[in-house]
Design a protein around this motif. Structure first.
Motif, PDB file in Angstrom:
ATOM      1  N   ARG A  12       0.877  -1.184   0.000  1.00 43.27           N
ATOM      2  CA  ARG A  12       0.000   0.000   0.000  1.00 43.27           C
ATOM      3  C   ARG A  12       0.902   1.219   0.000  1.00 43.27           C
ATOM      4  NH1 ARG A  12      -5.349  -1.107   3.695  1.00 43.27           N
ATOM      5  NH2 ARG A  12      -6.364   0.035   2.023  1.00 43.27           N
ATOM      6  N   GLN A  13       0.700   2.064  -0.973  1.00 42.81           N
ATOM      7  CA  GLN A  13       1.529   3.253  -1.162  1.00 42.81           C
ATOM      8  C   GLN A  13       3.020   2.911  -1.111  1.00 42.81           C
ATOM      9  OE1 GLN A  13      -0.248   6.102   1.638  1.00 42.81           O
ATOM     10  NE2 GLN A  13      -1.542   6.774  -0.062  1.00 42.81           N
ATOM     11  N   VAL A  17       2.645  -4.146   3.338  1.00 43.16           N
ATOM     12  CA  VAL A  17       1.832  -4.213   4.559  1.00 43.16           C
ATOM     13  C   VAL A  17       1.458  -5.662   4.903  1.00 43.16           C
ATOM     14  CG1 VAL A  17       1.000  -1.843   4.416  1.00 43.16           C
ATOM     15  CG2 VAL A  17      -0.337  -3.650   3.379  1.00 43.16           C
ATOM     16  N   PRO A  35      -1.189  -6.601  16.217  1.00 42.40           N
ATOM     17  CA  PRO A  35      -1.200  -5.206  16.679  1.00 42.40           C
ATOM     18  C   PRO A  35      -1.905  -4.254  15.687  1.00 42.40           C
ATOM     19  CG  PRO A  35       1.030  -6.143  16.676  1.00 42.40           C
ATOM     20  CD  PRO A  35       0.141  -7.133  16.003  1.00 42.40           C
ATOM     21  N   ASN A  36      -2.163  -3.051  16.117  1.00 38.45           N
ATOM     22  CA  ASN A  36      -2.719  -2.032  15.216  1.00 38.45           C
ATOM     23  C   ASN A  36      -1.798  -1.884  14.006  1.00 38.45           C
ATOM     24  OD1 ASN A  36      -3.707  -0.257  18.076  1.00 38.45           O
ATOM     25  ND2 ASN A  36      -5.132  -1.020  16.566  1.00 38.45           N
ATOM     26  N   ALA A  38      -1.277  -4.097  11.731  1.00 41.83           N
ATOM     27  CA  ALA A  38      -0.629  -5.366  11.368  1.00 41.83           C
ATOM     28  C   ALA A  38      -1.051  -5.882   9.994  1.00 41.83           C
ATOM     29  CB  ALA A  38      -0.955  -6.426  12.422  1.00 41.83           C
ATOM     30  N   LYS A  40      -4.610  -6.654   9.272  1.00 43.49           N
ATOM     31  CA  LYS A  40      -5.791  -7.524   9.382  1.00 43.49           C
ATOM     32  C   LYS A  40      -6.880  -7.092   8.393  1.00 43.49           C
ATOM     33  CE  LYS A  40      -6.119  -6.564  13.806  1.00 43.49           C
ATOM     34  NZ  LYS A  40      -4.943  -5.694  13.967  1.00 43.49           N
ATOM     35  N   THR A  41      -7.199  -5.804   8.409  1.00 46.21           N
ATOM     36  CA  THR A  41      -8.235  -5.318   7.489  1.00 46.21           C
ATOM     37  C   THR A  41      -7.753  -5.458   6.047  1.00 46.21           C
ATOM     38  OG1 THR A  41      -9.046  -3.784   9.162  1.00 46.21           O
ATOM     39  CG2 THR A  41      -9.666  -3.318   6.885  1.00 46.21           C
ATOM     40  N   GLN A  76     -15.511  -2.972   9.855  1.00 38.42           N
ATOM     41  CA  GLN A  76     -15.372  -2.534  11.248  1.00 38.42           C
ATOM     42  C   GLN A  76     -16.287  -1.350  11.551  1.00 38.42           C
ATOM     43  OE1 GLN A  76     -11.281  -1.765  12.109  1.00 38.42           O
ATOM     44  NE2 GLN A  76     -11.671  -1.186  14.228  1.00 38.42           N
ATOM     45  N   HIS A 182      -9.085  -7.785  18.961  1.00 42.64           N
ATOM     46  CA  HIS A 182      -7.926  -7.533  19.813  1.00 42.64           C
ATOM     47  C   HIS A 182      -8.057  -8.284  21.137  1.00 42.64           C
ATOM     48  CE1 HIS A 182      -5.956  -4.687  17.250  1.00 42.64           C
ATOM     49  NE2 HIS A 182      -7.085  -4.032  17.078  1.00 42.64           N
TER      50      HIS A 182
HETATM   51  N1  LIG Z   1      -5.978   3.369   2.371  1.00 40.87           N
HETATM   52  C1  LIG Z   1      -4.717   3.105   2.715  1.00 40.87           C
HETATM   53  N2  LIG Z   1      -3.688   3.519   1.964  1.00 40.87           N
HETATM   54  C2  LIG Z   1      -2.418   3.235   2.295  1.00 40.87           C
HETATM   55  N3  LIG Z   1      -2.064   2.544   3.376  1.00 40.87           N
HETATM   56  C3  LIG Z   1      -3.037   2.096   4.168  1.00 40.87           C
HETATM   57  C4  LIG Z   1      -4.404   2.341   3.883  1.00 40.87           C
HETATM   58  N4  LIG Z   1      -5.149   1.772   4.850  1.00 40.87           N
HETATM   59  C5  LIG Z   1      -4.273   1.200   5.697  1.00 40.87           C
HETATM   60  N5  LIG Z   1      -3.011   1.385   5.290  1.00 40.87           N
HETATM   61  C6  LIG Z   1      -1.782   0.907   5.957  1.00 40.87           C
HETATM   62  O1  LIG Z   1      -1.728  -0.498   5.857  1.00 40.87           O
HETATM   63  C7  LIG Z   1      -1.206  -1.069   7.044  1.00 40.87           C
HETATM   64  C8  LIG Z   1      -2.163  -2.127   7.577  1.00 40.87           C
HETATM   65  O2  LIG Z   1      -3.386  -1.505   7.958  1.00 40.87           O
HETATM   66  P1  LIG Z   1      -4.677  -2.349   8.366  1.00 40.87           P
HETATM   67  O3  LIG Z   1      -5.810  -1.391   8.481  1.00 40.87           O
HETATM   68  O4  LIG Z   1      -4.818  -3.494   7.431  1.00 40.87           O
HETATM   69  O5  LIG Z   1      -4.238  -2.888   9.795  1.00 40.87           O
HETATM   70  P2  LIG Z   1      -5.123  -3.572  10.926  1.00 40.87           P
HETATM   71  O6  LIG Z   1      -4.335  -4.750  11.389  1.00 40.87           O
HETATM   72  O7  LIG Z   1      -6.499  -3.829  10.423  1.00 40.87           O
HETATM   73  O8  LIG Z   1      -5.101  -2.445  12.043  1.00 40.87           O
HETATM   74  P3  LIG Z   1      -6.131  -2.094  13.265  1.00 40.87           P
HETATM   75  O9  LIG Z   1      -5.944  -3.167  14.318  1.00 40.87           O
HETATM   76  O10 LIG Z   1      -5.583  -0.782  13.716  1.00 40.87           O
HETATM   77  O11 LIG Z   1      -7.512  -2.017  12.695  1.00 40.87           O
HETATM   78  C9  LIG Z   1      -0.980   0.092   8.019  1.00 40.87           C
HETATM   79  O12 LIG Z   1       0.395   0.419   7.970  1.00 40.87           O
HETATM   80  C10 LIG Z   1      -1.810   1.217   7.449  1.00 40.87           C
HETATM   81  O13 LIG Z   1      -1.208   2.459   7.711  1.00 40.87           O
END
Ligand SMILES: Nc1ncnc2c1ncn2[C@@H]1O[C@H](COP(=O)(O)OP(=O)(O)OP(=O)(O)O)[C@@H](O)[C@H]1O
Length: 242
Positions: A12-13, A17, A35-36, A38, A40-41, A76, A182
Motif C-alpha cells: 500500500r503506497q 503491509v 497489533p494495530n 498489522a 488484518k483489514t 469494522q 484484539h
Molecule cells: N488506504 C490506505 N492507503 C495506504 N495505506 C493504508 C491504507 N489503509 C491502511 N493502510 C496501511 O496499511 C497497514 C495495515 O493496515 P490495516 O488497516 O490493514 O491494519 P489492521 O491490522 O487492520 O489495524 P487495526 O488493528 O488498527 O484495525 C498500516 O500500515 C496502514 O497504515
C-alpha cells in the motif's frame, strides 16, 4: 466453503503491509489478531479482491474476482443508512444479488440473528451490538459462505458479546468464519484456529498451540496467558513495575 490463501503479499503506497501470507481454512472459525496496523483489514480487502495483491486467494477453487460472490463482509465501521428500516437494510442488497430468493433469505437471516421482531425499526434506532447483528444478517442474506467479520466485538456489551458468540458458534457449522479481534480471552470451544499476523504470518494453529506466552510474546509485550475452566484468559500486564 474452503478458503485458500497462498503467498499473498500486499503493497500500500509502496510499502509492504502484508508479506507472503499463506493459510487455509474450511468450515472453521478463525480468530485473527495482531497489533494495530498489522494488516488484518488489508487481509480482508485482499480476500474480497478489492485491493491488489500478489499470490493466490481461492474460495472453493474459485480464484478469480467472482469469489467475492461467496463472501459476506462486515466492516469494522458500519454506516447507518438513516432512510432504511432493519428489513430494508438486510433485504435490499440481497434483492440486488439474489433476486427472487431474497425475501426468504432476508427473513431467515433476520431470524438467525434474532432481529426479525425489530424488522420495521429504523436502522438508526438499533444499539451498536444490534447494528452489528443486522450487518451479519445482511451478509448472510446475500449468501456468504465465507464470513469476514472485522472486530464485531468492539463496543458490544458483555450480554451482546455472549449473544454474538452464540450466533457465531452456530454459524460456523457450515461456514468459514474469519473474525478479527484484539480480545484474545475467549471460550475454549469458540475458535478452531488462531491466526496472528504482523505484516508476516506469526502463528496459525489451534488455540492451545497459539495462545501461549512464548508465541504471543513475538507480537505483544507483557503478555500473560492462562487456560481456565471458562476458557483462555490473555492479559497484558507490566508486573515488572510493581
Ligand atoms: N488506504 C490506505 N492507503 C495506504 N495505506 C493504508 C491504507 N489503509 C491502511 N493502510 C496501511 O496499511 C497497514 C495495515 O493496515 P490495516 O488497516 O490493514 O491494519 P489492521 O491490522 O487492520 O489495524 P487495526 O488493528 O488498527 O484495525 C498500516 O500500515 C496502514 O497504515
Amino acid at each position: 466453503m474452503s478458503l485458500r490463501v497462498e503467498h499473498v503479499t500486499v503493497y500500500r503506497q509502496g510499502e509492504v503491509v502484508l508479506h507472503d501470507i499463506s493459510f487455509t481454512a474450511s468450515k472453521e472459525f478463525v480468530l485473527i489478531a495482531g497489533p494495530n496496523g498489522a494488516g488484518k483489514t488489508t487481509l480482508f480487502l485482499a480476500i474480497l479482491g478489492v485491493i491488489n495483491h500478489e499470490g493466490r486467494i481461492c474460495i472453493n477453487g474459485e480464484c478469480g474476482p467472482e469469489r467475492a460472490q461467496r463472501i459476506g463482509y462486515v466492516p469494522q465501521i458500519l454506516l447507518r443508512e438513516s432512510y432504511a428500516t432493519v428489513w430494508e437494510y438486510v433485504y435490499l442488497p440481497a434483492k440486488f444479488r439474489k433476486g427472487r430468493e431474497a425475501r426468504r433469505r432476508a427473513e431467515e437471516a433476520l431470524r438467525t440473528v434474532e432481529l426479525f421482531e425489530l424488522r420495521d425499526r429504523p436502522i438508526t434506532a438499533l444499539s451498536g451490538g444490534q447494528l452489528h447483528r443486522a450487518a451479519i444478517a445482511r451478509a448472510l442474506a446475500v449468501g456468504g459462505e465465507v464470513l469476514l467479520l472485522d472486530e464485531p466485538l468492539a463496543n458490544v456489551d458483555p450480554q451482546g458479546r455472549v449473544e454474538l458468540l452464540r450466533l457465531l458458534r452456530d454459524l460456523k457449522k457450515d461456514k468459514t468464519i474469519l473474525m478479527t479481534s484484539h480480545e484474545l480471552s475467549l471460550p475454549s470451544d469458540l475458535a478452531d484456529k488462531i491466526l496472528i499476523v504482523n505484516k508476516k504470518l506469526v502463528a496459525y494453529g489451534p488455540p492451545d498451540a497459539v495462545l501461549r506466552e512464548e508465541v504471543l510474546s513475538r507480537v505483544y509485550r507483557y503478555v500473560k496467558v492462562a487456560k481456565t475452566q471458562y476458557g483462555y484468559v490473555c492479559v497484558t500486564e507490566d508486573y515488572g513495575h510493581h
